[in-house]
Design an enzyme around this catalytic site. Sequence first.
Site, short mmCIF file in Angstrom:
data_model
loop_
_atom_site.label_atom_id
_atom_site.label_comp_id
_atom_site.label_asym_id
_atom_site.label_seq_id
_atom_site.Cartn_x
_atom_site.Cartn_y
_atom_site.Cartn_z
N LEU A 34 -11.56 -19.77 5.69
CA LEU A 34 -11.25 -20.55 4.49
C LEU A 34 -12.36 -20.35 3.47
O LEU A 34 -13.54 -20.58 3.76
CB LEU A 34 -11.11 -22.04 4.83
N HIS B 211 -14.17 -21.59 1.22
CA HIS B 211 -14.68 -22.84 0.65
C HIS B 211 -15.85 -23.31 1.51
O HIS B 211 -15.83 -23.17 2.73
CB HIS B 211 -13.57 -23.90 0.64
N GLU C 237 -8.15 -14.72 13.19
CA GLU C 237 -9.35 -15.38 12.71
C GLU C 237 -9.29 -15.62 11.19
O GLU C 237 -9.59 -14.72 10.42
CB GLU C 237 -10.60 -14.56 13.05
N ASP D 170 12.08 3.53 18.49
CA ASP D 170 11.48 2.48 19.33
C ASP D 170 9.96 2.55 19.29
O ASP D 170 9.36 3.58 19.62
CB ASP D 170 11.96 2.62 20.77
N TYR E 137 -13.05 -30.90 12.87
CA TYR E 137 -12.28 -30.83 14.12
C TYR E 137 -11.25 -31.95 14.17
O TYR E 137 -11.49 -33.07 13.75
CB TYR E 137 -13.21 -30.93 15.33
N PHE F 298 -17.03 -0.35 12.51
CA PHE F 298 -18.10 -0.14 11.54
C PHE F 298 -19.36 0.33 12.26
O PHE F 298 -19.61 -0.07 13.40
CB PHE F 298 -18.37 -1.43 10.76
N ASP G 77 10.62 8.40 14.48
CA ASP G 77 10.99 7.86 15.79
C ASP G 77 11.51 6.44 15.56
O ASP G 77 11.29 5.84 14.50
CB ASP G 77 9.77 7.86 16.69
#
Length: 397
Positions: free
Chosen positions: A315, A317, A312, A19, A324, A342, A17
Site C-alpha cells: 500500500l 501510504h 504481496e 493447452d 492488524y 536481480f 499451442d
Amino acid sequence: MATPKPIARLISHVILDLDGTLLNTDCVVSQVLKPFLVKNGKKWDSKKAHKLVGKTPYEAAAVVLEDYGLPYSTEEFLSMLTPMFNEQWCNIKALPGANRLIKHLKSNGVPAALASNSPRSNIEAKISCHQGWKESFSAIVGGDEVEKGKPSPDIFLEAAKRMNTNPPNCLVIEDSLPGVAAGKAAGMHVIAVPSVPKRTAEFSSADEVINSLLDVKPEKWGLPPFSDWIDDTLPIEPWFIGGPVIKGFGRGSKVLGIPTANLPAENFSDVLSEHTSGVYFGWAGLSTRGIYKMVMSIGWNPYFDNTEKTIEPWLLHDFGEDFYGEELRLVIVGYIRPEANFPSLESLIERIHEDARIAEKALNLPLYAKYKDSPYLRNSLKEDNSANGNQSVIDSK
C-alpha cells in the site's frame, strides 16, 4: 527471461499451442484426476503434474498409471477419464493475455493456426467455449491428424502446409519442452512460455523465453506491435481479492525495507492458478481508514527463491502503525512487468520503487482512477463472506 535471438527474416505466420499456452488446462486435470485417484485409494500429487505437460492424451495416461500404480490398461484408463474431461472442457479459462493475443493477430491480418497434441475433436470442443476463437484461426491441427505428435515436428509442419507458408516464416508459441522441440525440429522460430514454474532454464533451445502471454512483443519478430500499453502499464480485466489483515513473519519487508502485506497461498489457490506471476497495481481499501494506491507482486520472488507462489501487496501510504485485524480489499487493474531475478538486493529494491512510481502515476489516469470508486473496496467483507461462505486471509508484515 531470455531475449530473442536475431532472426534472418521477418515472420508472417503464427502457430499457437492450446493447452497450457492459451488455456489453463492444469486446473481441469487436477479436478478430474483428484477424485478419481481418491476413489482408487491414491492421493493426487501436484508435483507430478509437470510430467503431463506437452504429452499426447495416451502418453499422459501412461504416465499417470505408472506414477500411481493404477491397475488399468492405458485404453481402460482413457475410456473412464475421457467422459469426465469432456464434461469440463467449457470450464477451462483462458490464460492471461490469450484473448488479447488472438484478437491482435486477427485484427492485424496475421494468419494464425492452432497445433495441439489433443485430438481434433477435443480442440474444437475447448475453443467453442471461447467467443471468436474458432474464426480467428486459419488452420487447426490435432494430434490425431498426423503420424506423430510433439516432440515430432509433424503437427507444426502440417499447420504451415495448411496455411500455405514455409516453416521459416512461422513463429511458434509453446508452453512445453516437447512443443519447443517440435517447433525447432520443424525449422520454425519458437517463443517458450513455460507452464511449469521455476524451470525456465530448461527452455534454452527456444529463441525467446517469456513469463506469460502478457509479455509477447510481436514487433521483435517483425509483426505489428500491441498498442494498448499506457505509460509503461497494461490495462487488464480487473480482479478482486480481500480479507482481514493478520500479523506475519515479515522477512521480505525487513530485508527490503518495504511494508508489504502477504496473501497466503493456501487461501488463494484459485487466484494463483488463474493469474500469471508478475508485478501488478490497483487500489486497496481498508475498512476503517480509506482507499489507497497499491502495487503488488505475484510469484516466487526469484531473489529469495521462495518455494511457494505468493501475493504481496504494498500500500503506497505511510501508515505509521500496524493495522492488524482490519479488513483489506484489493482491486487489481493493471500489469507492469514480468517477475524477474536481480543481481543484487540493491537493484531489486530500486526496481520495486520504480514499480511503485509507475503505479502511483498510472493510477491518476481516468482509465484506472475510476476503480477507486468500486463498491467492492467499501462493502463489508463480513457481509460478502456471509453471502458466499468464502473468507480470505491477508498476512501483513
